[in-house]
Design a protein around this motif. Sequence first.
Motif, mmCIF file in Angstrom:
data_model
loop_
_atom_site.group_PDB
_atom_site.id
_atom_site.type_symbol
_atom_site.label_atom_id
_atom_site.label_comp_id
_atom_site.label_asym_id
_atom_site.label_seq_id
_atom_site.Cartn_x
_atom_site.Cartn_y
_atom_site.Cartn_z
ATOM 1 N N HIS A 550 -20.080 -25.402 15.231
ATOM 2 C CA HIS A 550 -21.534 -25.347 15.077
ATOM 3 C C HIS A 550 -22.080 -26.757 15.182
ATOM 4 C CE1 HIS A 550 -21.436 -21.237 12.838
ATOM 5 N NE2 HIS A 550 -21.162 -21.156 14.124
ATOM 6 N N GLU A 569 -28.853 -18.807 16.545
ATOM 7 C CA GLU A 569 -28.049 -18.342 15.424
ATOM 8 C C GLU A 569 -27.417 -19.543 14.724
ATOM 9 O OE1 GLU A 569 -24.386 -15.157 14.782
ATOM 10 O OE2 GLU A 569 -25.825 -14.892 16.416
ATOM 11 N N THR A 570 -27.378 -19.501 13.387
ATOM 12 C CA THR A 570 -26.887 -20.613 12.549
ATOM 13 C C THR A 570 -27.677 -21.897 12.809
ATOM 14 O OG1 THR A 570 -25.156 -21.317 14.093
ATOM 15 C CG2 THR A 570 -24.567 -19.599 12.515
ATOM 16 N N TYR A 592 -28.588 -16.076 10.095
ATOM 17 C CA TYR A 592 -27.592 -16.984 9.515
ATOM 18 C C TYR A 592 -28.022 -18.448 9.610
ATOM 19 C CZ TYR A 592 -24.664 -12.828 9.734
ATOM 20 O OH TYR A 592 -24.171 -11.559 9.570
ATOM 21 N N SER A 593 -29.309 -18.682 9.523
ATOM 22 C CA SER A 593 -29.813 -20.049 9.657
ATOM 23 C C SER A 593 -29.758 -20.785 8.318
ATOM 24 C CB SER A 593 -31.253 -20.022 10.171
ATOM 25 O OG SER A 593 -32.128 -19.583 9.146
ATOM 26 N N GLN A 594 -30.020 -22.104 8.372
ATOM 27 C CA GLN A 594 -30.113 -22.936 7.170
ATOM 28 C C GLN A 594 -31.564 -23.125 6.739
ATOM 29 O OE1 GLN A 594 -27.231 -24.111 5.566
ATOM 30 N NE2 GLN A 594 -26.334 -22.652 7.027
ATOM 31 N N SER A 616 -30.158 -15.485 6.196
ATOM 32 C CA SER A 616 -30.498 -16.905 5.998
ATOM 33 C C SER A 616 -30.573 -17.119 4.486
ATOM 34 C CB SER A 616 -31.831 -17.225 6.679
ATOM 35 O OG SER A 616 -31.732 -17.042 8.073
#
Length: 774
Positions: A550, A569-570, A592-594, A616
Motif C-alpha cells: 500500500h 481503496e485503502t 477501507y480508507s484512513q 473506514s
Amino acid sequence: MDAFRTADSILHLIDSVIRKRIASYRLENPALYSSLLQRWLATPATPACNKVKISFDWSDETIRCSLVPHLSAAFGRKGISVLTDKHDEFCKCIASVFIFSKNYVCIKESLDDFFKTSQRRHDKGHVVATVFYGVNRSDLKRNFAKALFEHITSYQVSQWCSAEEIITLPGHEKINKQSDCEFVEKIATDVYEKIFPKERIGIYSRMLQDISNLLCSQQWGVKSIGFWGMPGIGKTELAKAAFDQMASDYEVTCFLQNFHETFETKGLYSLLQEHFKNLTNQNIPKRVLLVLDDVRNHLYAESLLAELPSFNLGSLIIITSRDDQVLSQYQVNQTYKVEGLNKLEAMQLFSLCAFEKDVKETNLLKDNSMKVIEYANGNPLALRVYGKEMSSHEQTSQKETLFLKLKQDPPHQIMEVVKSSYYALNDNEKNILVYIAFCFTGKHVEDVSKLLQDLGFFPEIGIDRLVANSLVTISENKLEMHNMIQGVVKKIGRCSEDSNTSFKCVLGTTDIEAISLDASNLNPDVELSLFRSMYNLRYLSIYYSNPGKHGKASESFSLPYGLRFFHWETYPLKSLPQDFDPSNLVELNMPYSQLQTLWGGTKNLKMLKRINLRHSQKLLEVNELSEARNLEQIDLCGCKNLQSFPSIRNLHKLRVVDLPSCTKIKSFPEFPSSVELKFEGSPIKTMYPSVPLIRVKSLCEFLDNPTKPLNFERHSSYILDILRRGSFLDSQKRIANPDMVETPPTFKDIMYEKAILMSQWASENLKSFRKVDF
C-alpha cells in the motif's frame, strides 16, 4: 419426415443407384467405368491436388458397390476427389484410405500398394486412414504374416516393421447401431482434418452437425442462415466448410468472400457480371447455394439479391457477419453463433502452428504454451498467430518475454481484424468499449451502466451494440471481453489517431479522460499532484494488485475539478484534499480508507449520487453529506467509530442505506418507507418506522444466532408486533384468494418464518433467558 428430409433422401437414393450402375461396368468395360466415375465425381471447385486414394479388395462386392461409392460421395461434399482405379497415378493423391477386409492381403497388388503407401508415409508424411471392415486388428496381422510368407521378398520383409505402424493407427470400425451414412461421414471427416489440420479444427467434428440440424428444422423453401461471432473466431472457415460439403447438391453455387469490401470496391453490377452470368435466364429458377461472407450492411445484401432471379425451392443463402443486428435486419431464418475451440482443439491447433506436430502425438506444451493458449481463449486466429510467433523462439526466457510483448503490443494480423470492427463504431460506442477494456471488465452491467451514464455516455444503447458486434459479452450479469480484443482496444486507447473523438489514457498529457492505476509498484517519488493539471480527467481509479504494498500519498496530492468518479481503496490520508472542488463528483468509492472526515467544511455536492466508505474504521463523521441533495446510496457499513449519522432532511432521492455495525452512533434519523435499509448487506425494509432501528438490528442478530441471550421481556412487544402483522397480512391474502400461487420467499418472509420458530422456542425456554444490554 419433412419435405427437406424427403428430398434429401431421394437425392441420396438417386446418387446411390447411379454409382452402383457405374460400378457394374468395372469388370465389363474398365475404360467406360473410369470415364463415367470421373465425370460423376467431378467437382469444379476441387483443386487438382485434393485427391484421396481408396485401397480395397475389388472382389468384395459390398465394399465395391456400396461402401466405396458412399465414401466417395462424402469426400466429394468436402471438396475432395477420390482415386479408386488400380491404374490411377499414386503421386496425384495427398492421402490414402485402406479398407481392410478379410481377403485384402490375399492379393499381391494390395500388398504392393500397402508397402508403397507405407514408404511414402514414412518419407513424406503422407496422410493415411484405416477402415476395418469385417476384420479386427489381430486377425489382420495374422493374415499379413501368412501373405508375406506366400509372396515373400526380402525387400518386403525389411519393410514390414515400419509398415506395421499403419495397422496400429487409430482406425474406424463400424459399430452395430451406426448407420452407413454416419460411418462414411466420420471417415471422410477424419481424413479431411488430417489433410487440413490447421484450417478447420473443430468444424467437421462439431459445428457442421449443428448447422445441418438447424437447416433440417427449417421449412421447405428458400432457406437462410447467418453465422455470427467475434473477429477471428472462424466464421469464414465454417462457411467454406458448409459450402464444400453441400455444393454438389445445388445447380448454381457462389461463394463471395469479403463481400462488404468487394461490394464497395467493385460495385453491384460488377459483382453480378463476374459471379452470376449463369443466372441470366430469368424464366428458369434454379436451386442456388449462395454464401455472402463478412456482410456489414444488410442493404448491400438485399440490393444484390434484388437483382437476381427468384431462387428455386431448396436454395440456401448463408451470411456471415460480426454484427448480429445485420443478420436480424436481413431477417435470416436462423442465426448460429460461432463459439471458440474447446481446450483440446485449442491445444491441437496451437501445437500444429508452433511445433508442426499434433499435441495428441507428443507432450509438447509447457507452462508458457499453456499460458498463451489460455490467453487466446479458443480464438483460432489468435492461436495461429501466437503459435507462429512462439515457434521462432526456443529459450524459455525468450518465450516469457514474447508473451508479455504479445499482450501489450498485439501482432499486426490481430490489430487489423479488430480495428476494422472498432472503426465501424460511432463515438459513443468507441468510448464505452475503451472504458470497458481499461476499467470495467468483470464488473456488473448495472453498476457500469450507472457509471457510464454519469460520465456522459449512453450505455443502454452502446453496450447492446458492442454485444451485437461480438466485442463484448455478458456472462452472469458481468461484462467480459476477449483478451485478444482487450489488448487491441487498449493499444488503440493509448495511441489514438483521432484527437477529437477518441479516448485518451496516456499519462503526461492534458487530455486524459480516465486512469486506472495499479499503485502496488508505483514509484514513491511520483508526484500525485499531477492529477490536478489533467483538466479532462473524469474517471480515476487507484488500486493495489498486491495488497501487501500500500503506497503513501503526500499532502500535496490534489484532484481536478472535472472528476466524476473517484475510487481509491485503502486511501492513506485523513481527509480528501481541501482544495478539491467536488461539484462534478458523482461517485466516491473509498472503502477501507484512513479517512477521519471528508473535508471538514462545506462543499458543493450537487452531483453526488453514491458514496462508499465501508470499513473506514477511523471515520468519525460525514455530516457534509446532509447537503448532497441528489444522494441515492450511502454505504457506511463497518465504520465502527462513526459518531453521528448525517441528517436526511434534504436527501429526498435517498434510496439505499447500508448501516454501520457499531453502537457509537447515539441516534438515527427516522427513515421513510422508500429507503431500503441494509444491515451488513442484508436488506431490511422500514415497514414499521415506529420500531427503533436498534431493536430491529437486535432481532436480526437473534434470528441469525438463536443461542445468543436476548432480553425477551424488553423486546417482546416489538417482536410480537412484527410477528402479528406478518401473520395477519399473510392470512388476509389467503382468505381473499384461496388459490393464491406461492411466490418465492423474500427476505422478510424468511425472517417472519424464522422469528415464529424462534419465538416458540423462546416461550418454551423463557426462564433460561437473561437480560443483556444492546
